[in-house]
Design a protein around this motif. Structure first.
Motif, PDB file in Angstrom:
ATOM      1  N   THR A   9       0.829  -1.203   0.000  1.00 51.86           N
ATOM      2  CA  THR A   9       0.000   0.000   0.000  1.00 51.86           C
ATOM      3  C   THR A   9       0.867   1.258   0.000  1.00 51.86           C
ATOM      4  O   THR A   9       0.580   2.227  -0.716  1.00 51.86           O
ATOM      5  N   ILE A  10       1.929   1.251   0.785  1.00 48.83           N
ATOM      6  CA  ILE A  10       2.837   2.407   0.814  1.00 48.83           C
ATOM      7  C   ILE A  10       3.509   2.585  -0.543  1.00 48.83           C
ATOM      8  O   ILE A  10       3.636   3.709  -1.056  1.00 48.83           O
ATOM      9  N   ARG A  14       3.325   5.771  -3.170  1.00 50.27           N
ATOM     10  CA  ARG A  14       4.488   6.424  -3.775  1.00 50.27           C
ATOM     11  C   ARG A  14       4.339   6.496  -5.286  1.00 50.27           C
ATOM     12  O   ARG A  14       4.606   7.539  -5.899  1.00 50.27           O
ATOM     13  N   TRP A  15       3.897   5.399  -5.892  1.00 47.82           N
ATOM     14  CA  TRP A  15       3.726   5.397  -7.343  1.00 47.82           C
ATOM     15  C   TRP A  15       2.621   6.366  -7.767  1.00 47.82           C
ATOM     16  O   TRP A  15       2.736   7.044  -8.785  1.00 47.82           O
ATOM     17  N   ARG A  16       1.557   6.438  -6.979  1.00 46.26           N
ATOM     18  CA  ARG A  16       0.465   7.372  -7.290  1.00 46.26           C
ATOM     19  C   ARG A  16       0.970   8.810  -7.302  1.00 46.26           C
ATOM     20  O   ARG A  16       0.588   9.614  -8.160  1.00 46.26           O
ATOM     21  N   ILE A  17       1.864   9.132  -6.364  1.00 46.49           N
ATOM     22  CA  ILE A  17       2.431  10.480  -6.311  1.00 46.49           C
ATOM     23  C   ILE A  17       3.330  10.725  -7.518  1.00 46.49           C
ATOM     24  O   ILE A  17       3.336  11.826  -8.091  1.00 46.49           O
ATOM     25  N   ARG A  28      -6.463   2.874  -5.192  1.00 46.15           N
ATOM     26  CA  ARG A  28      -6.896   1.503  -5.491  1.00 46.15           C
ATOM     27  C   ARG A  28      -6.366   1.032  -6.844  1.00 46.15           C
ATOM     28  O   ARG A  28      -5.890  -0.101  -6.978  1.00 46.15           O
ATOM     29  N   SER A  29      -6.413   1.916  -7.849  1.00 46.30           N
ATOM     30  CA  SER A  29      -5.920   1.545  -9.181  1.00 46.30           C
ATOM     31  C   SER A  29      -4.402   1.387  -9.176  1.00 46.30           C
ATOM     32  O   SER A  29      -3.856   0.471  -9.797  1.00 46.30           O
ATOM     33  N   ALA A  30      -3.722   2.299  -8.490  1.00 46.20           N
ATOM     34  CA  ALA A  30      -2.264   2.190  -8.397  1.00 46.20           C
ATOM     35  C   ALA A  30      -1.873   0.883  -7.718  1.00 46.20           C
ATOM     36  O   ALA A  30      -0.937   0.193  -8.152  1.00 46.20           O
ATOM     37  N   PHE A  31      -2.581   0.523  -6.658  1.00 51.91           N
ATOM     38  CA  PHE A  31      -2.298  -0.728  -5.951  1.00 51.91           C
ATOM     39  C   PHE A  31      -2.515  -1.924  -6.870  1.00 51.91           C
ATOM     40  O   PHE A  31      -1.712  -2.870  -6.891  1.00 51.91           O
ATOM     41  N   ALA A  32      -3.613  -1.884  -7.649  1.00 51.20           N
ATOM     42  CA  ALA A  32      -3.934  -3.013  -8.516  1.00 51.20           C
ATOM     43  C   ALA A  32      -2.839  -3.256  -9.556  1.00 51.20           C
ATOM     44  O   ALA A  32      -2.347  -4.380  -9.714  1.00 51.20           O
ATOM     45  N   TYR A  55       3.026  -0.631 -19.552  1.00 48.31           N
ATOM     46  CA  TYR A  55       2.149  -0.701 -20.725  1.00 48.31           C
ATOM     47  C   TYR A  55       0.679  -0.747 -20.318  1.00 48.31           C
ATOM     48  O   TYR A  55      -0.151   0.032 -20.820  1.00 48.31           O
ATOM     49  N   LEU A  56       0.347  -1.656 -19.402  1.00 52.54           N
ATOM     50  CA  LEU A  56      -1.049  -1.827 -19.004  1.00 52.54           C
ATOM     51  C   LEU A  56      -1.574  -0.597 -18.267  1.00 52.54           C
ATOM     52  O   LEU A  56      -2.683  -0.118 -18.535  1.00 52.54           O
ATOM     53  N   ALA A  57      -0.776  -0.082 -17.327  1.00 53.34           N
ATOM     54  CA  ALA A  57      -1.223   1.085 -16.562  1.00 53.34           C
ATOM     55  C   ALA A  57      -1.295   2.319 -17.446  1.00 53.34           C
ATOM     56  O   ALA A  57      -2.206   3.137 -17.307  1.00 53.34           O
ATOM     57  N   GLY A  58      -0.337   2.468 -18.366  1.00 53.15           N
ATOM     58  CA  GLY A  58      -0.367   3.612 -19.262  1.00 53.15           C
ATOM     59  C   GLY A  58      -1.638   3.640 -20.093  1.00 53.15           C
ATOM     60  O   GLY A  58      -2.267   4.689 -20.264  1.00 53.15           O
ATOM     61  N   ARG A  59      -2.022   2.490 -20.607  1.00 51.10           N
ATOM     62  CA  ARG A  59      -3.265   2.420 -21.391  1.00 51.10           C
ATOM     63  C   ARG A  59      -4.484   2.729 -20.527  1.00 51.10           C
ATOM     64  O   ARG A  59      -5.400   3.435 -20.946  1.00 51.10           O
TER      65      ARG A  59
END
Length: 207
Positions: A9-10, A14-17, A28-32, A55-59
């Motif tokens: 979760t942490i 970090r990635w969401r930021i 939730r999406s960043a975690f997934a 690739y998947l998250a970028g799309r």
């Protein structure tokens, strides 16, 4: 399991930021997508799970895959620097002379040699003029897009936040490793938890 979920979760926060300058992504999406990438890394060689996540998250997020990959590069570099510091302090200062410290010294030497080789190759490429040719210009364009993933680090507050969210999950991971080692009856002290976990992480990251 709870500690692992807290760590993930942490890392997702970090990635969401890191993604925030390009898109506002729910935690939730960043975690997934983070967990999808981590799972793929356990199955695919050469950290290809990171490329799959980009690739998947970028799309899904409507962001360039190269920019998304840039945020993952920031993650990996910050993780590696944190682990290097932990291994250096714990292996060479806290428990010098031990077998684990010897492994830490070998890994540190490998990292230093690798960094020196990268710098040397970079200097040769810059002086050769290859970057001024067609493919060189294309490469520079790709690197520039990837570098956009580090936009969150341009402000001191953002850089400090990313640093804190890099050290904190590593500490949680060390606690998880300590819980497992104690459950197995291994007589390790907390500094050895951090050292062993750091050596393991480096040994998988270097290849």
């Amino acid at each position: 399991i709870v500690l692992v979920l807290v760590e993930l979760t942490i890392r997702a926060e970090r990635w969401r930021i890191l993604l925030y300058p390009s898109a506002q992504v729910p935690l939730r999406s960043a975690f997934a997508y983070l967990t999808v990438g981590y799972f793929a890394n356990t199955l695919l060689p050469a950290r290809l799970g990171d490329a799959a996540r980009a690739y998947l998250a970028g799309r899904s997020f409507g962001i360039s895959s190269l920019v998304t990959l840039g945020t993952i590069v920031v993650e990996r570099v910050s993780d590696a620097l944190t682990i290097l510091l932990v291994v250096l302090v714990a292996g060479l200062v806290v428990v010098p002379g031990s077998q684990i410290a010897g492994s830490a010294e070998m890994l540190m030497a490998a990292v230093v040699i690798g960094l020196a080789a990268c710098v040397l190759v970079g200097v040769v490429v810059l002086r050769s003029g290859l970057l001024d040719r067609r493919y060189g210009r294309q490469l520079r364009a790709v690197v520039a897009r990837v570098a956009e993933g580090a936009a969150a680090l341009r402000r001191p507050r953002g850089a400090a936040l990313i640093l804190g969210l890099t050290v904190l999950p590593f500490g949680v991971g060390v606690c998880a490793f300590g819980a497992i080692s104690n459950a197995l009856g291994l007589s390790l002290v907390p500094v050895e938890w951090a050292l062993v976990l750091g050596v393991l992480a480096l040994s998988t990251a270097i290849p």
